[in-house]
Scaffold this motif. Sequence first.
Motif, PDB file in Angstrom:
ATOM      1  N   PHE A   1      28.620 -15.628  39.113  1.00  0.00           N
ATOM      2  CA  PHE A   1      28.488 -15.407  40.552  1.00  0.00           C
ATOM      3  C   PHE A   1      29.483 -14.351  41.030  1.00  0.00           C
ATOM      4  N   ASN A   2      30.718 -14.395  40.533  1.00  0.00           N
ATOM      5  CA  ASN A   2      31.722 -13.404  40.926  1.00  0.00           C
ATOM      6  C   ASN A   2      31.343 -12.006  40.451  1.00  0.00           C
ATOM      7  N   ILE A   3      30.721 -11.906  39.287  1.00  0.00           N
ATOM      8  CA  ILE A   3      30.264 -10.598  38.792  1.00  0.00           C
ATOM      9  C   ILE A   3      29.148 -10.059  39.676  1.00  0.00           C
ATOM     10  N   ILE A   4      28.177 -10.897  39.981  1.00  0.00           N
ATOM     11  CA  ILE A   4      27.027 -10.467  40.788  1.00  0.00           C
ATOM     12  C   ILE A   4      27.469 -10.035  42.183  1.00  0.00           C
ATOM     13  N   THR A   5      28.397 -10.762  42.774  1.00  0.00           N
ATOM     14  CA  THR A   5      28.835 -10.467  44.150  1.00  0.00           C
ATOM     15  C   THR A   5      30.040  -9.526  44.198  1.00  0.00           C
ATOM     16  N   HIS A   6      30.469  -9.031  43.037  1.00  0.00           N
ATOM     17  CA  HIS A   6      31.590  -8.080  42.941  1.00  0.00           C
ATOM     18  C   HIS A   6      32.879  -8.653  43.548  1.00  0.00           C
ATOM     19  N   LYS A   7      33.119  -9.932  43.261  1.00  0.00           N
ATOM     20  CA  LYS A   7      34.338 -10.569  43.738  1.00  0.00           C
ATOM     21  C   LYS A   7      35.343 -10.687  42.607  1.00  0.00           C
ATOM     22  N   LYS A   8      36.591 -10.899  42.990  1.00  0.00           N
ATOM     23  CA  LYS A   8      37.653 -11.058  42.001  1.00  0.00           C
ATOM     24  C   LYS A   8      37.398 -12.320  41.193  1.00  0.00           C
ATOM     25  N   GLN A   9      37.589 -12.227  39.876  1.00  0.00           N
ATOM     26  CA  GLN A   9      37.369 -13.385  39.025  1.00  0.00           C
ATOM     27  C   GLN A   9      38.424 -14.468  39.313  1.00  0.00           C
TER      28      GLN A   9
END
Length: 318
Positions: A64-72
């Motif tokens: 989900f963090n990859i898809i939404t370009h959020k910090k891991q």
Amino acid sequence: MNNELMNVASNPHVRHKDSTQRIMLYVIIALLPATCFGIWNFGLRALLLILITIASCVASEYIFNIITHKKQTVSDLSAVVTGLLLALNFPVSLPWWMPVVGGAFAIIVVKIIFGGLGQNFMNPALGARCFMLISFTGPMSAFTYDGVSSATPLALMREGETVDTFRMLIGTIPGTIGETSVIAIVVGAMVLILMGVIDLRIPGTYIVTFTIFIILFSGHGLDSNYIVGQLCGGGLMLGAFFMATDYVTSPITSKGKIVFGICLGITTGIFRMFGSMAEGVSYSIIFCNILVPLIENFTIPKGFGVVKEKKAKGGDAA
């Protein structure tokens, strides 16, 4: 000048040596006694379900963090704790793909959609468990022990039968993977208390209030076997020490924690004594999670020097 010194961040601004990762690590260590006993009690299939659930939670957060370009954020171990707690609330006979669904629901729907760790209004593991109970009632309510399907002690008590409370203390009874052994749960809870991760306000008030409630309204009075059976049965101890004390979804004020514990004890008693279910801890904690903002509003301490304005008698002066 160092630009980092000029950064303005949201409150709170109090700093502590314990990071989120370290606190989550303490919780994982504290859950090990119940986890190891569950694996010993129910076999390697319990270990398989635990690993699948944890993997589902961690993978859901990572993807989900990859898809939404959020910090891991998987390194803070909160997803691991959610997966472990959720797995300990599963019966060992659950099909392997259901923990995958439950883990994804806990992380994506209950946790991340509401803003991630610190923003969710209910415990992710409990939210997912209630979702699973509603969606897959049959498999979530099918309990086996030594390869034989049987009712839990709480279900037997609801039918008026007596139970072996000594076996309930040890944990050699049917139930979910991590809820059966009260001894293992209390050992883990002592770790959290000694580490300063939790205090006894919420679990202590919860257990005492529930005990008083069943004495008054169960119809069994001071029957010690019934009282011990109710305290040891189901997920009450696991919920009281490991889920009701969740930092994000429980009050931060001292008085609020006591009020929260009282509400938990009363609602759990209502669910068990007057509801259609033998358990009720999960629904009780989630319901009381919703009340936390209201509880904190009435229990937050006044600032130093703040005096409540008094209304003038006889109306405004001329």
